[in-house]
Write an enzyme that holds these catalytic residues in place. Sequence first.
Site, PDB file in Angstrom:
ATOM      1  N   SER A  29     106.684  97.894  75.055  1.00 34.58           N
ATOM      2  CA  SER A  29     106.470  98.957  76.052  1.00 34.58           C
ATOM      3  C   SER A  29     107.734  99.229  76.852  1.00 34.58           C
ATOM      4  O   SER A  29     108.317  98.311  77.406  1.00 34.58           O
ATOM      5  CB  SER A  29     105.410  98.548  77.076  1.00 34.58           C
ATOM      6  OG  SER A  29     104.279  98.062  76.466  1.00 34.58           O
ATOM      7  N   HIS A  60     104.229 104.263  74.546  1.00 34.17           N
ATOM      8  CA  HIS A  60     104.335 103.796  73.165  1.00 34.17           C
ATOM      9  C   HIS A  60     104.377 105.023  72.263  1.00 34.17           C
ATOM     10  O   HIS A  60     103.493 105.863  72.333  1.00 34.17           O
ATOM     11  CB  HIS A  60     103.112 102.963  72.769  1.00 34.17           C
ATOM     12  CG  HIS A  60     102.947 101.692  73.533  1.00 34.17           C
ATOM     13  ND1 HIS A  60     103.111 100.450  72.966  1.00 34.17           N
ATOM     14  CD2 HIS A  60     102.636 101.453  74.817  1.00 34.17           C
ATOM     15  CE1 HIS A  60     102.903  99.522  73.876  1.00 34.17           C
ATOM     16  NE2 HIS A  60     102.599 100.102  75.019  1.00 34.17           N
ATOM     17  N   HIS A  82      97.455  97.576  69.409  1.00 33.89           N
ATOM     18  CA  HIS A  82      97.000  96.377  70.124  1.00 33.89           C
ATOM     19  C   HIS A  82      95.505  96.169  69.878  1.00 33.89           C
ATOM     20  O   HIS A  82      94.762  97.135  69.704  1.00 33.89           O
ATOM     21  CB  HIS A  82      97.217  96.547  71.631  1.00 33.89           C
ATOM     22  CG  HIS A  82      98.637  96.801  72.024  1.00 33.89           C
ATOM     23  ND1 HIS A  82      99.195  98.062  71.995  1.00 33.89           N
ATOM     24  CD2 HIS A  82      99.596  95.964  72.468  1.00 33.89           C
ATOM     25  CE1 HIS A  82     100.461  97.982  72.403  1.00 33.89           C
ATOM     26  NE2 HIS A  82     100.735  96.725  72.684  1.00 33.89           N
ATOM     27  N   TYR A  84      93.463  95.437  72.146  1.00 32.08           N
ATOM     28  CA  TYR A  84      92.697  96.003  73.274  1.00 32.08           C
ATOM     29  C   TYR A  84      92.362  97.477  73.098  1.00 32.08           C
ATOM     30  O   TYR A  84      91.545  98.026  73.824  1.00 32.08           O
ATOM     31  CB  TYR A  84      93.401  95.752  74.617  1.00 32.08           C
ATOM     32  CG  TYR A  84      94.760  96.391  74.779  1.00 32.08           C
ATOM     33  CD1 TYR A  84      94.906  97.772  74.910  1.00 32.08           C
ATOM     34  CD2 TYR A  84      95.908  95.605  74.817  1.00 32.08           C
ATOM     35  CE1 TYR A  84      96.150  98.350  75.061  1.00 32.08           C
ATOM     36  CE2 TYR A  84      97.159  96.176  74.974  1.00 32.08           C
ATOM     37  CZ  TYR A  84      97.269  97.551  75.091  1.00 32.08           C
ATOM     38  OH  TYR A  84      98.506  98.122  75.244  1.00 32.08           O
ATOM     39  N   GLU A  85      92.997  98.137  72.131  1.00 29.93           N
ATOM     40  CA  GLU A  85      92.658  99.532  71.845  1.00 29.93           C
ATOM     41  C   GLU A  85      91.426  99.608  70.940  1.00 29.93           C
ATOM     42  O   GLU A  85      90.955 100.705  70.638  1.00 29.93           O
ATOM     43  CB  GLU A  85      93.837 100.228  71.171  1.00 29.93           C
ATOM     44  CG  GLU A  85      95.045 100.376  72.080  1.00 29.93           C
ATOM     45  CD  GLU A  85      96.301 100.751  71.312  1.00 29.93           C
ATOM     46  OE1 GLU A  85      96.650 101.938  71.318  1.00 29.93           O
ATOM     47  OE2 GLU A  85      96.907  99.858  70.702  1.00 29.93           O
ATOM     48  N   ALA A 112     106.789  93.379  76.582  1.00 26.51           N
ATOM     49  CA  ALA A 112     106.762  93.313  78.039  1.00 26.51           C
ATOM     50  C   ALA A 112     105.758  92.215  78.398  1.00 26.51           C
ATOM     51  O   ALA A 112     104.729  92.078  77.741  1.00 26.51           O
ATOM     52  CB  ALA A 112     106.299  94.647  78.605  1.00 26.51           C
ATOM     53  N   MET A 209     100.027  90.925  75.918  1.00 33.78           N
ATOM     54  CA  MET A 209      98.870  91.312  75.099  1.00 33.78           C
ATOM     55  C   MET A 209      99.254  91.672  73.659  1.00 33.78           C
ATOM     56  O   MET A 209      98.509  92.380  72.981  1.00 33.78           O
ATOM     57  CB  MET A 209      98.162  92.517  75.747  1.00 33.78           C
ATOM     58  CG  MET A 209      97.733  92.286  77.189  1.00 33.78           C
ATOM     59  SD  MET A 209      97.094  93.796  77.938  1.00 33.78           S
ATOM     60  CE  MET A 209      97.009  93.303  79.673  1.00 33.78           C
ATOM     61  N   SER A 210     100.410  91.196  73.201  1.00 33.95           N
ATOM     62  CA  SER A 210     100.857  91.604  71.861  1.00 33.95           C
ATOM     63  C   SER A 210     101.543  90.444  71.140  1.00 33.95           C
ATOM     64  O   SER A 210     101.330  89.278  71.466  1.00 33.95           O
ATOM     65  CB  SER A 210     101.831  92.789  71.988  1.00 33.95           C
ATOM     66  OG  SER A 210     103.052  92.376  72.571  1.00 33.95           O
ATOM     67  N   ASN A 233     106.906  92.097  85.436  1.00 37.71           N
ATOM     68  CA  ASN A 233     106.169  91.928  86.699  1.00 37.71           C
ATOM     69  C   ASN A 233     105.861  90.448  86.900  1.00 37.71           C
ATOM     70  O   ASN A 233     105.848  89.673  85.942  1.00 37.71           O
ATOM     71  CB  ASN A 233     104.851  92.721  86.640  1.00 37.71           C
ATOM     72  CG  ASN A 233     103.990  92.317  85.436  1.00 37.71           C
ATOM     73  OD1 ASN A 233     104.231  92.779  84.317  1.00 37.71           O
ATOM     74  ND2 ASN A 233     103.043  91.437  85.652  1.00 37.71           N
ATOM     75  N   HIS A 245     100.655  99.526  85.394  1.00 36.90           N
ATOM     76  CA  HIS A 245     101.282  99.778  84.096  1.00 36.90           C
ATOM     77  C   HIS A 245     102.623 100.500  84.260  1.00 36.90           C
ATOM     78  O   HIS A 245     103.564 100.234  83.514  1.00 36.90           O
ATOM     79  CB  HIS A 245     100.336 100.582  83.208  1.00 36.90           C
ATOM     80  CG  HIS A 245     100.855 100.833  81.826  1.00 36.90           C
ATOM     81  ND1 HIS A 245     101.243  99.812  80.973  1.00 36.90           N
ATOM     82  CD2 HIS A 245     101.080 101.979  81.138  1.00 36.90           C
ATOM     83  CE1 HIS A 245     101.681 100.334  79.834  1.00 36.90           C
ATOM     84  NE2 HIS A 245     101.587 101.637  79.908  1.00 36.90           N
TER      85      HIS A 245
HETATM   86  N1  HPA Z   1      99.765  90.405  81.865  1.00 30.59           N
HETATM   87  C1  HPA Z   1      99.470  90.744  80.589  1.00 30.59           C
HETATM   88  N2  HPA Z   1     100.215  91.569  79.875  1.00 30.59           N
HETATM   89  C2  HPA Z   1     101.325  92.080  80.450  1.00 30.59           C
HETATM   90  C3  HPA Z   1     101.689  91.774  81.760  1.00 30.59           C
HETATM   91  C4  HPA Z   1     100.867  90.875  82.507  1.00 30.59           C
HETATM   92  O1  HPA Z   1     101.120  90.549  83.675  1.00 30.59           O
HETATM   93  N3  HPA Z   1     102.848  92.441  82.018  1.00 30.59           N
HETATM   94  C5  HPA Z   1     103.162  93.137  80.896  1.00 30.59           C
HETATM   95  N4  HPA Z   1     102.245  92.912  79.930  1.00 30.59           N
END
Ligand code: HPA
Length: 277
Positions: A29, A60, A82, A84-85, A112, A209-210, A233, A245
């Site tokens: 991302s 993306h 992903h 989650y999609e 990320a 998440m990837s 973050n 996001h």
């Molecule tokens: N958690 C999960 N996935 C992420 C995060 C996070 O804090 N930051 C970027 N992808």
Amino acid sequence: MNHTQLERAAEFVARHLSQAPRVFIVLGSGLSGLAARVEDAKEVHYADLPGFPPPGVAGHQGRFVGGTLEGVPVLLQAGRYHFYEGHEPSLVVAPVRLASILGVQAAFFTNAAGGLREDLPPGSLMLLRDHLNLQGRNPLVGAVEPGEARFPDMTEAYDRRLRGVAVEVAKKAGIPLKEGVYAAVLGPSYETPAEIQMLRTLGADVVGMSTVPEVVTARTRGLRVLACSVVTNWAAGISGQPLAHQEVLDEGRKATAALEALVRGVLREGFVAPKQQ
Ligand code: HPA
């Protein structure tokens, strides 16, 4: 994604590239800047490939870019699928299988991630030394694909030699680079502070998440793997601020220059480019 669709997609991509790629690079991302740097670039959009729906997340894109970086033939993937999609595991890992069918020997994944460790603030780069698969699924469940093992070893999923090259490149270029453990969760909600405490206890340094499904697939196909997280973050509950996001995308973009230098250096030092004619 069935095997026939995958083979057709691979044939289509192969026909559009000028040469067979040696290294597969997956852009996370906000990290797609590297795609613009590829020389003799040939693009293939997912829309032209059988079985590849448009990726659904802002930031993306959906395309492969073939060409050379530092003289090394590469295939870049911009736009990931992903879990989650709601996508099937076979789609999430289809790009890795496609790259493997095209003959790549190594894969460099970027992502990320949220930082759990005090020395991993937003903007940090962390090389993956290992991972925790907490997604509750594995892309290799089901029939064994040709060229894959039933029970692949994951003892050293992240190639020791390539990690060494990355550390050396970072040192020479003055890029601060940490190493640690990536915890893959399903998402799409970010974690709760209690979940982040749990992940710390489990030994995670960053969370995302990837990547893990792709790494597992790359390993069972015998590819050497390197992966790097861009910490975008603080993980939930660490700074007290809510997660957004947009922040993930913005921090990802800011880290692009350092990540690009790292990828280029690893290609230069870790994959000796064929001699120019
Ligand atoms: N958690 C999960 N996935 C992420 C995060 C996070 O804090 N930051 C970027 N992808």
